[in-house]
Design a protein around this motif. Structure first.
Motif, mmCIF file in Angstrom:
data_model
loop_
_atom_site.group_PDB
_atom_site.id
_atom_site.type_symbol
_atom_site.label_atom_id
_atom_site.label_comp_id
_atom_site.label_asym_id
_atom_site.label_seq_id
_atom_site.Cartn_x
_atom_site.Cartn_y
_atom_site.Cartn_z
ATOM 1 N N TYR A 190 -65.923 -26.371 16.235
ATOM 2 C CA TYR A 190 -66.277 -27.128 14.991
ATOM 3 C C TYR A 190 -64.963 -27.730 14.375
ATOM 4 N N GLU A 242 -68.169 -31.320 8.720
ATOM 5 C CA GLU A 242 -68.179 -30.431 10.045
ATOM 6 C C GLU A 242 -68.624 -31.264 11.007
ATOM 7 N N LEU A 278 -63.126 -29.401 11.365
ATOM 8 C CA LEU A 278 -63.451 -29.790 9.672
ATOM 9 C C LEU A 278 -62.486 -30.960 9.524
ATOM 10 N N ILE A 282 -65.056 -31.610 2.437
ATOM 11 C CA ILE A 282 -65.066 -31.119 3.825
ATOM 12 C C ILE A 282 -66.447 -31.553 4.581
ATOM 13 N N LEU A 302 -69.177 -23.515 9.974
ATOM 14 C CA LEU A 302 -69.073 -23.185 8.547
ATOM 15 C C LEU A 302 -70.283 -23.231 7.954
#
Length: 226
Positions: free
Chosen positions: A62, A54, A64, A52, A78
């Motif tokens: 934000y 960001e 992902l 993942i 995150l």
């Protein structure tokens, strides 16, 4: 007495196995067809082992990413909620519902017990910056209802989903966003009613099954099946 029924027929009508890709024997339920399955949670078990990333957007959200594809947008960073530092982070474990635990490690970890891990709540699929890229659809609940999952009822116009997963849709009735869940599509193929419809999602033009002592008397070569 009770009339006996076929366990295989019962299974075929209710089976909904996941497929990552088409095979020679099975095709994936066409995402454009009614009955295709859609989830409101962002990450699933198929994401385990992926990373993942960001990125902050111009819409003050934000985004992902997984494999370079935006999977959802969240309002809070995150990274600030975890102890692992800067991403990307490797997905180790996923609980498949909105708010379910997603366990991650650093990108160079292997998700072993020795690795440092952290977790966050599985977010719902949501788009702000990229909302204009998402097609609308009419989705309905499964019967019985399954948490955070719906099936396609219809589309307002011609289907414009691409060939590659993931596909995203906005439920026109609720304005919630969903991601497609690729599932095996089984077809009736009996002695009395052979299934011979050509499908683009399998490698063969028509379903082909092995010849056995149970069906050999009914096997018939067909020129229109390649």
């Amino acid at each position: 007495g009770i009339t006996p029924t076929s366990h295989r027929a019962h299974f075929r009508q209710r089976s909904s196995s996941r497929l990552r890709q088409n095979t020679y024997s099975f095709g994936i339920h066409d995402v454009c067809e009614p009955g295709s399955r859609w989830n409101n949670y962002t990450f699933s078990i198929r994401d385990v082992g992926n990373e993942i990333a960001e990125e902050y957007t111009a819409s003050n959200t934000y985004a992902l990413y997984v494999d370079g594809i935006v999977r959802t947008e969240v309002s809070a960073q995150l990274q600030s909620s975890m102890s692992l530092g800067l991403g990307p982070w490797k997905i180790c474990e996923v609980n498949e519902y909105v708010g379910g635990n997603v366990i991650v490690s650093t990108s160079d970890g292997d998700c072993s017990e020795e690795d440092e891990t952290d977790s966050f709540a599985n977010p719902s699929v949501n788009f702000v910056e990229y909302a204009d890229d998402v097609e609308g659809a009419y989705l309905v609940d499964l019967n019985p209802v399954r948490l955070d999952t719906k099936i396609l009822d219809s589309l307002p116009g011609e289907c414009s989903f691409g060939m590659n997963w993931p596909h995203f849709a906005r439920d026109i009735n609720t304005n919630e966003y969903y991601v497609s869940d690729r599932r095996m599509q089984l077809q009736d193929n009996t002695f009395d009613a052979a299934f011979t419809v050509e499908r683009q999602d399998t490698y063969r033009e028509c379903p082909v099954v092995p010849k056995t002592f149970l069906n050999e008397a009914h096997c018939v070569p067909r020129a229109d099946c390649g």
